[in-house]
Design a protein around this motif. Structure first.
Motif, PDB file in Angstrom:
ATOM      1  N   LYS A 225       0.842  -1.197   0.000  1.00 27.57           N
ATOM      2  CA  LYS A 225       0.000   0.000   0.000  1.00 27.57           C
ATOM      3  C   LYS A 225       0.875   1.244   0.000  1.00 27.57           C
ATOM      4  CE  LYS A 225      -4.102  -1.942   2.216  1.00 27.57           C
ATOM      5  NZ  LYS A 225      -5.033  -1.879   3.382  1.00 27.57           N
ATOM      6  N   ARG A 226       0.252   2.376  -0.296  1.00 30.10           N
ATOM      7  CA  ARG A 226       0.992   3.633  -0.327  1.00 30.10           C
ATOM      8  C   ARG A 226       0.809   4.428   0.964  1.00 30.10           C
ATOM      9  NH1 ARG A 226       2.922   5.922  -5.241  1.00 30.10           N
ATOM     10  NH2 ARG A 226       3.301   4.216  -6.702  1.00 30.10           N
ATOM     11  N   TYR A 227       0.384   3.752   1.986  1.00 29.62           N
ATOM     12  CA  TYR A 227       0.308   4.362   3.312  1.00 29.62           C
ATOM     13  C   TYR A 227       0.473   3.260   4.353  1.00 29.62           C
ATOM     14  CZ  TYR A 227      -4.601   2.826   2.885  1.00 29.62           C
ATOM     15  OH  TYR A 227      -5.750   2.083   2.701  1.00 29.62           O
ATOM     16  N   TYR A 228       0.780   3.668   5.573  1.00 29.44           N
ATOM     17  CA  TYR A 228       1.075   2.727   6.651  1.00 29.44           C
ATOM     18  C   TYR A 228      -0.233   2.334   7.325  1.00 29.44           C
ATOM     19  CZ  TYR A 228       3.961   0.696  10.402  1.00 29.44           C
ATOM     20  OH  TYR A 228       4.577  -0.145  11.286  1.00 29.44           O
ATOM     21  N   SER A 229      -0.859   1.299   6.822  1.00 32.39           N
ATOM     22  CA  SER A 229      -2.166   0.863   7.307  1.00 32.39           C
ATOM     23  C   SER A 229      -2.032   0.065   8.608  1.00 32.39           C
ATOM     24  CB  SER A 229      -2.862   0.001   6.261  1.00 32.39           C
ATOM     25  OG  SER A 229      -2.146  -1.225   6.085  1.00 32.39           O
ATOM     26  N   LEU A 230      -3.142  -0.033   9.338  1.00 33.35           N
ATOM     27  CA  LEU A 230      -3.164  -0.875  10.531  1.00 33.35           C
ATOM     28  C   LEU A 230      -2.837  -2.318  10.161  1.00 33.35           C
ATOM     29  CD1 LEU A 230      -3.730  -1.450  13.517  1.00 33.35           C
ATOM     30  CD2 LEU A 230      -6.172  -1.639  12.931  1.00 33.35           C
ATOM     31  N   GLU A 231      -3.369  -2.774   9.042  1.00 39.76           N
ATOM     32  CA  GLU A 231      -3.092  -4.140   8.596  1.00 39.76           C
ATOM     33  C   GLU A 231      -1.591  -4.375   8.435  1.00 39.76           C
ATOM     34  OE1 GLU A 231      -4.352  -7.205   4.962  1.00 39.76           O
ATOM     35  OE2 GLU A 231      -4.909  -5.086   4.868  1.00 39.76           O
ATOM     36  N   ALA A 232      -0.892  -3.400   7.849  1.00 41.97           N
ATOM     37  CA  ALA A 232       0.559  -3.530   7.666  1.00 41.97           C
ATOM     38  C   ALA A 232       1.274  -3.519   9.017  1.00 41.97           C
ATOM     39  CB  ALA A 232       1.072  -2.395   6.786  1.00 41.97           C
ATOM     40  N   PHE A 233       0.869  -2.631   9.912  1.00 44.28           N
ATOM     41  CA  PHE A 233       1.497  -2.577  11.235  1.00 44.28           C
ATOM     42  C   PHE A 233       1.362  -3.919  11.948  1.00 44.28           C
ATOM     43  CE2 PHE A 233       0.844  -2.188  15.804  1.00 44.28           C
ATOM     44  CZ  PHE A 233       2.063  -1.657  16.204  1.00 44.28           C
ATOM     45  N   LEU A 234       0.154  -4.500  11.915  1.00 40.32           N
ATOM     46  CA  LEU A 234      -0.086  -5.758  12.617  1.00 40.32           C
ATOM     47  C   LEU A 234       0.697  -6.902  11.986  1.00 40.32           C
ATOM     48  CD1 LEU A 234      -3.912  -5.396  13.277  1.00 40.32           C
ATOM     49  CD2 LEU A 234      -2.057  -5.142  14.934  1.00 40.32           C
ATOM     50  N   LYS A 235       0.812  -6.895  10.681  1.00 35.35           N
ATOM     51  CA  LYS A 235       1.627  -7.924  10.010  1.00 35.35           C
ATOM     52  C   LYS A 235       3.086  -7.791  10.426  1.00 35.35           C
ATOM     53  CE  LYS A 235      -1.152  -8.795   5.857  1.00 35.35           C
ATOM     54  NZ  LYS A 235      -1.210  -8.625   4.375  1.00 35.35           N
ATOM     55  N   ASN A 236       3.569  -6.549  10.508  1.00 37.28           N
ATOM     56  CA  ASN A 236       4.957  -6.329  10.906  1.00 37.28           C
ATOM     57  C   ASN A 236       5.193  -6.769  12.351  1.00 37.28           C
ATOM     58  OD1 ASN A 236       5.463  -5.186   8.402  1.00 37.28           O
ATOM     59  ND2 ASN A 236       5.183  -3.091   9.124  1.00 37.28           N
ATOM     60  N   ARG A 237       4.206  -6.507  13.188  1.00 38.77           N
ATOM     61  CA  ARG A 237       4.369  -6.764  14.614  1.00 38.77           C
ATOM     62  C   ARG A 237       4.037  -8.202  15.006  1.00 38.77           C
ATOM     63  NH1 ARG A 237       7.033  -4.682  18.995  1.00 38.77           N
ATOM     64  NH2 ARG A 237       5.902  -5.136  20.910  1.00 38.77           N
ATOM     65  N   TYR A 238       2.953  -8.757  14.418  1.00 43.40           N
ATOM     66  CA  TYR A 238       2.455 -10.075  14.833  1.00 43.40           C
ATOM     67  C   TYR A 238       2.513 -11.133  13.743  1.00 43.40           C
ATOM     68  CZ  TYR A 238       0.714  -7.404  18.780  1.00 43.40           C
ATOM     69  OH  TYR A 238       0.641  -6.588  19.870  1.00 43.40           O
ATOM     70  N   GLY A 239       2.847 -10.719  12.548  1.00 37.15           N
ATOM     71  CA  GLY A 239       2.938 -11.679  11.459  1.00 37.15           C
ATOM     72  C   GLY A 239       1.604 -12.074  10.870  1.00 37.15           C
ATOM     73  N   CYS A 240       0.522 -11.420  11.316  1.00 42.32           N
ATOM     74  CA  CYS A 240      -0.809 -11.749  10.795  1.00 42.32           C
ATOM     75  C   CYS A 240      -1.756 -10.580  11.067  1.00 42.32           C
ATOM     76  CB  CYS A 240      -1.357 -13.011  11.455  1.00 42.32           C
ATOM     77  SG  CYS A 240      -1.658 -12.829  13.230  1.00 42.32           S
ATOM     78  N   ARG A 241      -2.929 -10.656  10.471  1.00 45.33           N
ATOM     79  CA  ARG A 241      -3.965  -9.657  10.695  1.00 45.33           C
ATOM     80  C   ARG A 241      -4.741 -10.038  11.953  1.00 45.33           C
ATOM     81  NH1 ARG A 241      -9.418  -9.277   9.032  1.00 45.33           N
ATOM     82  NH2 ARG A 241     -10.144  -7.123   8.735  1.00 45.33           N
TER      83      ARG A 241
END
Length: 330
Positions: free
Chosen positions: A23-39
């Motif tokens: 995505k072209r912005y830092y979405s919650l989905e991306a943050f959670l994937k980075n932090r927890y490896g999943c949505r």
């Protein structure tokens, strides 16, 4: 491009393909994937709270845009949290205390509610929606206690700002000054509790520059997350009555996308965007009806961002923000 903007050109491509997961912005989905490896699936909770804008402390009418459900039309009672989590397909969940003001109650009751959610193995953390004028010292002490006792769970606080502009806030019957909001954010930062801010785009009387002013203000406060909410006119609200009298108009889809993209471009690239449109209950929504087709709105947003080579932080001129520097507490 300003040299202080650290995600220009090739660096931007790295963020989009890496940290932002396409995505072209830092979405919650991306943050959670980075932090927890999943949505993580969010489960909204209505724990029977009220609000100082409804119980007579400040007013009895509520904010002008708020429905009778206190923005918790899709929420379930706390007793249903465990059952609901078992019925969902995700492995882990966010328990979202959403309806009304979710710190506006005696501390023993709050502690019981929050602990019951945090004790569930499938709950990764809790998010608490409240007002900045409903965070007294005893509530802040409770948040500190829980944060220390559940180090493997996160604890977020969501604050309804909507706008920084006094005239608009007075029209909304928000009931607190901007200084109160700033004090609440400072107090939560001291506890290293991440803050998510609710902002409404398209409020009566506000133009694009005013909305961007709210974004710039939040950049300076270095909040963890933001919800960019399209103004929804809901049945039974005073806002709906003003709309029906022709006192203001709602944004057309293309207008909203223009403003939304401007907000994204000016927002710090470290701020997690938790929402870019919002969900209005179909049976309550008066306008804008185009917002009911949420998938089409999101597809149009992503297409426009790519077509215009736009991305989060394109026109942001700040330094790397506090939220990124203290990412270990998220």
């Amino acid at each position: 491009m300003d040299k202080r903007n650290f995600i220009g050109n090739e660096k931007t491509k790295e963020f989009i393909s890496g940290k932002w997961h396409g995505k072209r912005y830092y979405s919650l989905e991306a943050f959670l994937k980075n932090r927890y490896g999943c949505r993580l699936k969010k489960i909204s909770i209505d724990a029977g709270f009220t609000c100082p804008n409804r119980d007579g402390t400040l007013d009895t009418r509520g904010c002008i845009f708020c429905s009778a459900g206190g923005s918790g039309e899709f929420a379930v009672p706390p007793a249903s949290l465990k059952t609901r989590a078992s019925a969902e397909s995700a492995e882990r969940y966010i328990a979202y205390f959403q309806a009304y003001t979710c710190t506006y109650a005696p501390v023993p009751y709050l502690e019981k509610l929050y602990r019951e959610a945090l004790e569930l193995p499938a709950v990764a953390g809790i998010s608490i929606a409240t007002r900045p004028d409903c965070l007294p010292a005893e509530v802040l002490s409770l948040l500190r206690l829980l944060k220390n006792e559940y180090p493997d769970k996160f604890l977020w606080v969501e604050l309804g700002l909507q706008t920084i502009h006094k005239e608009t806030a007075d029209y909304l019957r928000r009931g607190y000054p901007l200084s109160c909001f700033a004090q609440a954010v400072t107090a939560l930062h001291r506890l290293t509790v991440p803050v998510i801010v609710h902002v409404i785009l398209g409020l009566p009387g506000e133009d694009r520059s005013m909305m961007l002013g709210t974004i710039e203000y939040l950049n300076r406060l270095s909040v963890f997350g933001i919800k960019l909410q399209l103004l929804h006119v809901l049945k039974g609200t005073d806002l709906a009555r003003d709309y029906e009298k022709g006192k203001f108009r709602v944004l057309a889809k293309e207008e909203y996308l223009d403003i939304l993209i401007g907000c994204i471009e000016h927002l710090s690239p470290d701020t997690v965007i938790h929402r870019v449109t919002g969900d209005g209950a179909r049976e309550l929504l008066v306008a804008p009806t185009w917002s009911l087709e949420k998938k089409k709105v999101l597809n149009a947003l992503h297409h426009r961002l790519k077509l215009q080579d736009s991305y989060q932080g394109k026109y942001w001129k700040g330094e790397k923000c506090h939220a990124a520097q203290t990412a270990d507490y998220l």
